[in-house]
Design an enzyme around this catalytic site. Structure first.
Site, short mmCIF file in Angstrom:
data_model
loop_
_atom_site.label_atom_id
_atom_site.label_comp_id
_atom_site.label_asym_id
_atom_site.label_seq_id
_atom_site.Cartn_x
_atom_site.Cartn_y
_atom_site.Cartn_z
N HIS A 201 0.86 -1.19 0.00
CA HIS A 201 0.00 0.00 0.00
C HIS A 201 0.90 1.24 0.00
CE1 HIS A 201 -3.62 2.39 0.78
NE2 HIS A 201 -2.85 3.12 1.55
N CYS A 202 0.76 2.05 -1.04
CA CYS A 202 1.58 3.25 -1.18
C CYS A 202 0.85 4.44 -0.55
CB CYS A 202 1.88 3.53 -2.65
SG CYS A 202 2.88 5.00 -2.93
N MET A 203 1.43 5.01 0.50
CA MET A 203 0.78 6.12 1.19
C MET A 203 0.90 7.43 0.43
SD MET A 203 1.65 5.31 5.21
CE MET A 203 3.40 5.03 4.91
#
Length: 277
Positions: free
Chosen positions: A178-180
């Site tokens: 998951h890329c913030m």
């Protein structure tokens, strides 16, 4: 006559008491409904902050950092494009900036790849993949395999190569992480956009470093605030460059080894750790 008047008064009093009781009940239900609505809103906000709080902070930091660097470089570093070198550097920087922004938007708009809603579908995996995934039954805590399952959170069919993201609240195909900085998962569909984003980002930061270095060599700074802003810009660029290079190294090592999904790699690492104990 007197008895009739007394009974009428008593009936009127009872009716008034009944009306007041009904009004109190309605007001109490309204207060309960308002309190319930406020409680539901607070619960939803709390869940959103817990799930998306870091995404909002990282996205906000990315927008503020990139916007500040863009304003500083465009108005104070590049300056007027009166020479061939300045025109070339401006074209290179703006081209890389546009490509990086396009790949960043592509990550968000494309998405990691949702799981099909059709529950009648079955994953048709090669026998080699089935044999490799069958060792997942030895994974301690959370065993896995090649057979399709069911996600209790999404309440839908979950293929063998899908993973549920607790931040996004849904399952994605071949989820990597998951890329913030994008607020979305990196998976089957947007993995290429993520690699392009890293590549264009590194090239852009290096180009901006060259522009700043040229400005430091050729220009004379009489205003200390301009020099201070340039130093702050260099610090922010160094942070972004370190972040981009480290992520690119991880992605390159995984891709070169054939692991496109970081989640699946971690699962097999747990199996190996359990086997060597």
């Amino acid at each position: 006559m007197a008895s009739t008047t007394v009974s009428d008064l008593q009936n009127l009093r009872r009716v008034g008491d009944l009306e007041s009781a009904v009004e109190d009940d309605v007001a109490q239900k309204a207060r309960r409904g308002l309190a319930g609505s406020v409680g539901q809103c607070l619960t939803a906000v709390t869940k959103f902050v817990r799930r998306k709080g870091w995404d909002v902070l990282h996205l906000g930091g990315l927008v503020v950092g990139v916007g500040s660097i863009h304003a500083h470089v465009a108005y104070e570093v590049l300056g007027p494009c009166d020479t061939i070198v300045a025109i070339t550097l401006s074209l290179v920087c703006y081209t890389l900036y546009a490509l990086m922004l396009a790949s960043w938007i592509g990550i968000i708009c494309t998405g990691a790849g949702p799981v099909p809603v059709d529950t009648s579908r079955v994953s048709n995996l090669p026998e080699e993949i089935k044999a490799a995934l069958s060792v997942g039954r030895f994974c301690p805590g959370r065993p896995f395999g090649w057979r399709d399952g069911w996600c209790n959170v999404c309440n839908q069919w979950k293929p063998a190569l899908a993973h549920h993201c607790s931040t996004c609240g849904r399952c994605s195909m071949w989820m990597d992480h998951h890329c913030m900085f994008t607020g979305s998962c990196i998976g089957f569909r947007n993995h290429r956009c993520f690699c392009l984003f890293l590549g264009y980002g590194i090239a852009l930061v290096c180009a901006v470093f060259l522009v700043i270095l040229r400005c430091l060599v050729t220009a004379s700074f009489r205003d200390r605030w301009v020099l201070l802003r340039m130093v702050a810009c260099i610090v922010v660029l160094a942070y972004f460059l370190n972040l981009l290079v480290s992520n690119s190294h991880i992605v390159w090592q995984k891709t070169k080894s054939g692991w496109y999904s970081h989640v699946l790699l971690k699962k097999f690492e747990l199996v190996l750790l359990h086997a060597f104990k």
